[in-house]
Design a protein around this motif. Structure first.
Motif, PDB file in Angstrom:
ATOM      1  N   TYR A   1       0.824  -1.207   0.000  1.00  0.00           N
ATOM      2  CA  TYR A   1       0.000   0.000   0.000  1.00  0.00           C
ATOM      3  C   TYR A   1       0.859   1.259   0.000  1.00  0.00           C
ATOM      4  O   TYR A   1       0.471   2.289  -0.566  1.00  0.00           O
TER       5      TYR A   1
ATOM      6  N   ILE B   1      -1.169  -7.176  -4.167  1.00  0.00           N
ATOM      7  CA  ILE B   1      -2.573  -6.780  -4.193  1.00  0.00           C
ATOM      8  C   ILE B   1      -3.148  -7.194  -5.548  1.00  0.00           C
ATOM      9  O   ILE B   1      -2.535  -6.930  -6.577  1.00  0.00           O
TER      10      ILE B   1
ATOM     11  N   ILE C   1      -8.201  -4.725  -7.728  1.00  0.00           N
ATOM     12  CA  ILE C   1      -8.275  -3.902  -6.514  1.00  0.00           C
ATOM     13  C   ILE C   1      -7.247  -2.790  -6.574  1.00  0.00           C
ATOM     14  O   ILE C   1      -7.546  -1.626  -6.315  1.00  0.00           O
TER      15      ILE C   1
ATOM     16  N   ILE D   1      -8.118   1.310  -6.779  1.00  0.00           N
ATOM     17  CA  ILE D   1      -7.592   2.302  -5.834  1.00  0.00           C
ATOM     18  C   ILE D   1      -6.773   3.343  -6.589  1.00  0.00           C
ATOM     19  O   ILE D   1      -6.931   4.549  -6.386  1.00  0.00           O
TER      20      ILE D   1
ATOM     21  N   VAL E   1     -13.842   3.558  -3.416  1.00  0.00           N
ATOM     22  CA  VAL E   1     -12.527   3.169  -2.898  1.00  0.00           C
ATOM     23  C   VAL E   1     -12.638   2.776  -1.427  1.00  0.00           C
ATOM     24  O   VAL E   1     -12.038   1.786  -0.992  1.00  0.00           O
TER      25      VAL E   1
ATOM     26  N   ASN F   1     -11.828  -0.965   0.240  1.00  0.00           N
ATOM     27  CA  ASN F   1     -10.811  -1.126   1.282  1.00  0.00           C
ATOM     28  C   ASN F   1     -11.374  -1.542   2.631  1.00  0.00           C
ATOM     29  O   ASN F   1     -10.705  -2.253   3.382  1.00  0.00           O
TER      30      ASN F   1
ATOM     31  N   SER G   1     -14.172  -5.271   1.373  1.00  0.00           N
ATOM     32  CA  SER G   1     -13.858  -6.347   0.446  1.00  0.00           C
ATOM     33  C   SER G   1     -12.790  -7.282   1.013  1.00  0.00           C
ATOM     34  O   SER G   1     -11.803  -6.815   1.589  1.00  0.00           O
TER      35      SER G   1
ATOM     36  N   THR H   1      -8.988  -7.524  -1.127  1.00  0.00           N
ATOM     37  CA  THR H   1      -7.937  -6.516  -1.133  1.00  0.00           C
ATOM     38  C   THR H   1      -6.565  -7.057  -0.773  1.00  0.00           C
ATOM     39  O   THR H   1      -5.569  -6.414  -1.017  1.00  0.00           O
TER      40      THR H   1
ATOM     41  N   HIS I   1      -5.386  -7.596   2.281  1.00  0.00           N
ATOM     42  CA  HIS I   1      -4.834  -7.131   3.581  1.00  0.00           C
ATOM     43  C   HIS I   1      -5.464  -7.828   4.731  1.00  0.00           C
ATOM     44  O   HIS I   1      -6.222  -8.684   4.716  1.00  0.00           O
TER      45      HIS I   1
END
Length: 110
Positions: free
Chosen positions: A4, A54, A58, A62, A98, A102, A105, A108, A110
């Motif tokens: 990120y 990522i 996605i 972003i 967005v 984040n 979802s 993503t 993470h």
């Protein structure tokens, strides 16, 4: 650096490159044109590293969403370009999209 963080740097590079597109005057000004090419090269290299972690859809959502918002803001504040209510609404919807990706979802990464 996290994916990120790299994505943020990629977005910043892309937005700066887009800003210099105006200054390049259709690639007729040498220095701004070189800056555009350099910044977009950096942006795409960083994005290529981001998509190792990522998922592409996605990361690109972003990238595009944040890039559109930042570029519109630069257009408004730096180049004094106007934004009407439909444009502002559209930008708000992009921000919402967005955020939904984040926050909610599972795709993503993470």
């Amino acid at each position: 650096m996290t994916a990120y963080g790299l994505l943020a740097l990629a977005i910043i590079s892309e937005v700066m490159g887009s800003t210099f597109l105006v200054k390049s005057e259709g690639f007729t000004k040498f220095v701004p044109s070189i800056v555009v090419i350099t910044l977009f090269s950096i942006a795409f290299y960083l994005l290529s590293q981001v998509i190792k972690v990522i998922p592409l859809g996605i990361a690109y959502a972003i990238w595009a969403g944040v890039g559109i918002v930042l570029t519109a803001l630069i257009g408004f504040f730096v180049f004094r370009q106007t934004l009407d209510w439909p444009a502002i609404l559209g930008i708000a919807l992009i921000i919402c999209g967005v955020l939904v990706i984040n926050l909610f979802s599972n795709a993503t990464g993470h």
